[in-house]
Design an enzyme around this catalytic site. Structure first.
Site, PDB file in Angstrom:
ATOM      1  CG  HIS A  15      -4.348  -0.983  -0.971  1.00 25.93           C
ATOM      2  ND1 HIS A  15      -4.885   0.287  -1.021  1.00 25.93           N
ATOM      3  CD2 HIS A  15      -3.893  -1.148   0.285  1.00 25.93           C
ATOM      4  CE1 HIS A  15      -4.732   0.874   0.150  1.00 25.93           C
ATOM      5  NE2 HIS A  15      -4.132   0.029   0.965  1.00 25.93           N
ATOM      6  CB  SER A  31      -0.954  -0.005   1.187  1.00 22.09           C
ATOM      7  OG  SER A  31      -0.230  -0.146   2.382  1.00 22.09           O
ATOM      8  CE  LYS A  83      -7.353   0.140   2.683  1.00 21.64           C
ATOM      9  NZ  LYS A  83      -6.574  -0.879   3.366  1.00 21.64           N
TER      10      LYS A  83
END
Ligand SMILES: *Cc1c(COP(=O)(O)O)cnc(C)c1O
Length: 400
Positions: free
Chosen positions: A215, A187, A246
Site C-alpha cells: 500500500h 491496510s 495495487k
C-alpha cells in the site's frame, strides 16, 4: 454404507453461522473497467471509493497499450516457471527497473505479493534465527512466518518500546540472525510504520529490517518510492516485498527486492517462485510502462495526496470518526459490523461504492468503511461522495 453427507452439512452450518452473525461477505459484480466511476451489473454508474487503484493506472490508456504491445510481441502466456523457460527479456528488465525504483540491488518477481511473503522467511531463516513481526502484519506475512522454523516474536502495532523488548527477548534466546518485519502501511488503518525509528532500533540490535510495501509503492514519499522514502530511510531497508496488483497498474504479480545475494538465494530456493508460473508478459510489459510514467514526473502522486487530504478533512468536518493519518486509505469508524454493512448498502443506493470491513479482517467491534482515494477522482466526484456520506450518516445516526 458410510457417506460424506455429514461433511457437507457441517460446511452448510458454518456458512449459516457466518450469515447469522452478519459477517457474510457478498461480492458485488461490476461490469466495466476499473475507474473513478464504475458500472455495476444492474447498469448503475457509481463512484468507486474502494479500489487499490491509487494512481488511476488500472485502465490508463498508455498502460493498456503497453500491455497490448507485450501481448503482441511476447505472447499471452509462457507456460513455464521462471527457471525452465519462463524468463523473457521483459522480466529481467522489470526486475532491474524495480530495484532502481526502490533503491535496492536486485528484485525477484512472483505471481503475487502473497507468494513473495509466503516464500521469503522459510528461504532466508532457520531454527537458530528470529523473526520479530508487527501484530497487525498482513495475513501473507503471518503465513510466510508460519512456514519458517525461526523463533517468532510479535510486537504491538507500531510500538517501538515493545519492539525493543522483543528484540531483547530474541537476543536472550540466542538468535543468530534477527529480522524485523512490518507492513510499510497497515491496510486497515492507513497507518504508516515509523520506519526511521524502527531502522535505528534495528541497527542498535544488529537486526535486519524488512517491509511489505503493497500500500505504498508508487505514491508514498516525494517521488512515490514508498514508505521508506516517506520516512527518510530510502536505500536503508534490507528487504522490500510488494505488489503489482495495487498502485502499479493493479493486474497481479508481486516481488521481493533487496541485496543481490538475498535475491539470488530466493531464485534458488523460494518455493512459490520455483513451483508456480511466471508472471504473464502483458503484465510485465505494462508495469514497465507504469515505471516510465512514475519516474517521468510526480503529477499522479501529488494529485492523490491533495485528494486524500481534501476528503479526510471534509469527512471530519461532517462529524465522522476518521482514523487520523495522511494515507489515501481513509478509515471511517462505525465499530458495529451490521451498521457498517447498512452504511455501505445505503451509500451504494446513493451512488457511492464502498465496502464495510469487519471481523475477521479487522478486530471484533472495530468495523469500518475503508475509503480509498485515487488520483483519478475529480473534485466534483469527491463532493458528490461526501454528500452521500452526509445523508447516509444522518439516516443511520452515525453523525448528527
Ligand atoms: C494486498 C496485499 C498483499 C497481497 O498482494 P497480492 O499481490 O494481491 O497477493 C500482501 N501484503 C499486503 C500488505 C497487502 O496489502
Amino acid at each position: 454404507m458410510p457417506t460424506t453427507d455429514a461433511f457437507y452439512a457441517a460446511i452448510r452450518q458454518e456458512l449459516e453461522s457466518i450469515e447469522q452473525a452478519g459477517l457474510f461477505k457478498t461480492e458485488r459484480v461490476i461490469a466495466s473497467p476499473q475507474g473513478s466511476l464504475i458500472r455495476t451489473a444492474d447498469g448503475k454508474e457509481v463512484i468507486n471509493l474502494c479500489a487499490n487503484n491509487y494512481l488511476g493506472l488500472s485502465s490508463h490508456p498508455e498502460v493498456v497499450e503497453a500491455a497490448h504491445r507485450a501481448l503482441r510481441e511476447r505472447g499471452f502466456g509462457l507456460s513455464s516457471v521462471r527457471f525452465i523457460c519462463g524468463t523473457q527479456d521483459l522480466h529481467k528488465s522489470l526486475e532491474a527497473r524495480l530495484a532502481r525504483f526502490l533503491g535496492t540491488e536486485d528484485t525477484i518477481l512472483y505471481g503475487s505479493a502473497f507468494d513473495a511473503n509466503g516464500g521469503l522467511f522459510e528461504t532466508l531463516l532457520g531454527p537458530d534465527d528470529a523473526v520479530i513481526s508487527d501484530e497487525l502484519n498482513h495475513a501473507s506475512i503471518i503465513d510466510g512466518i508460519r512456514l519458517c522454523k525461526a523463533r517468532r516474536f510479535r510486537y504491538k502495532n507500531n510500538d517501538l518500546e515493545d519492539l525493543r523488548e522483543q528484540l531483547k527477548a530474541a537476543d536472550a534466546a540466542g538468535a543468530r540472525f534477527k529480522l524485523v518485519f512490518t507492513d510499510g502501511v497497515f491496510s486497515m488503518d492507513g497507518t504508516i510504520a515509523r520506519l526511521d525509528e524502527i531502522r535505528e532500533i534495528c541497527d542498535e540490535f544488529g537486526a535486519l529490517l524488512g517491509i511489505d510495501e503493497c500500500h505504498a509503492t508508487g505514491f508514498l514519499g516525494q517521488r512515490g518510492r514508498g514508505s521508506h522514502e516517506h520516512r527518510g530511510i530510502f536505500g536503508k531497508v534490507d528487504i522490500i516485498t510488494g505488489t503489482l496488483g495495487k498502485a502499479l497498474g493493479g493486474a497481479s504479480g508481486g516481488f521481493t527486492s533487496g541485496r543481490k545475494e538475498v535475491v539470488a538465494l530466493l531464485r534458488q530456493r523460494s518455493r512459490p517462485y520455483l513451483f508456480s508460473n511466471t508472471v504473464a508478459p502483458c503484465i510485465v510489459g505494462a508495469t514497465l510502462k507504469v515505471l516510465d510514467l512514475l519516474e517521468a514526473d510526480t503529477t499522479l502522486r501529488d494529485k492523490l495526496e491533495r485528494n486524500a487530504q481534501y476528503f479526510r478533512g471534509k469527512l471530519g468536518t461532517l462529524g465522522f470518526d476518521v482514523k487520523p493519518g495522511d494515507h489515501p486509505i481513509v478509515p471511517v469508524m462505525v465499530y458495529d459490523a451490521e451498521k457498517a454493512q447498512r452504511l455501505s448498502r445505503r451509500l451504494l443506493e446513493l451512488g457511492v461504492y464502498v465496502i464495510g470491513f469487519f471481523y475477521p479482517v479487522v478486530p471484533k467491534g472495530q468495523a469500518r468503511i475503508r475509503v480509498q482515494i485515487s488520483a483519478l477522482h475529480d473534485r466534483a466526484e469527491l463532493d458528490q461522495a461526501l454528500e452521500a456520506f452526509e445523508i447516509a450518516g444522518k439516516e443511520l445516526g452515525i453523525i448528527q
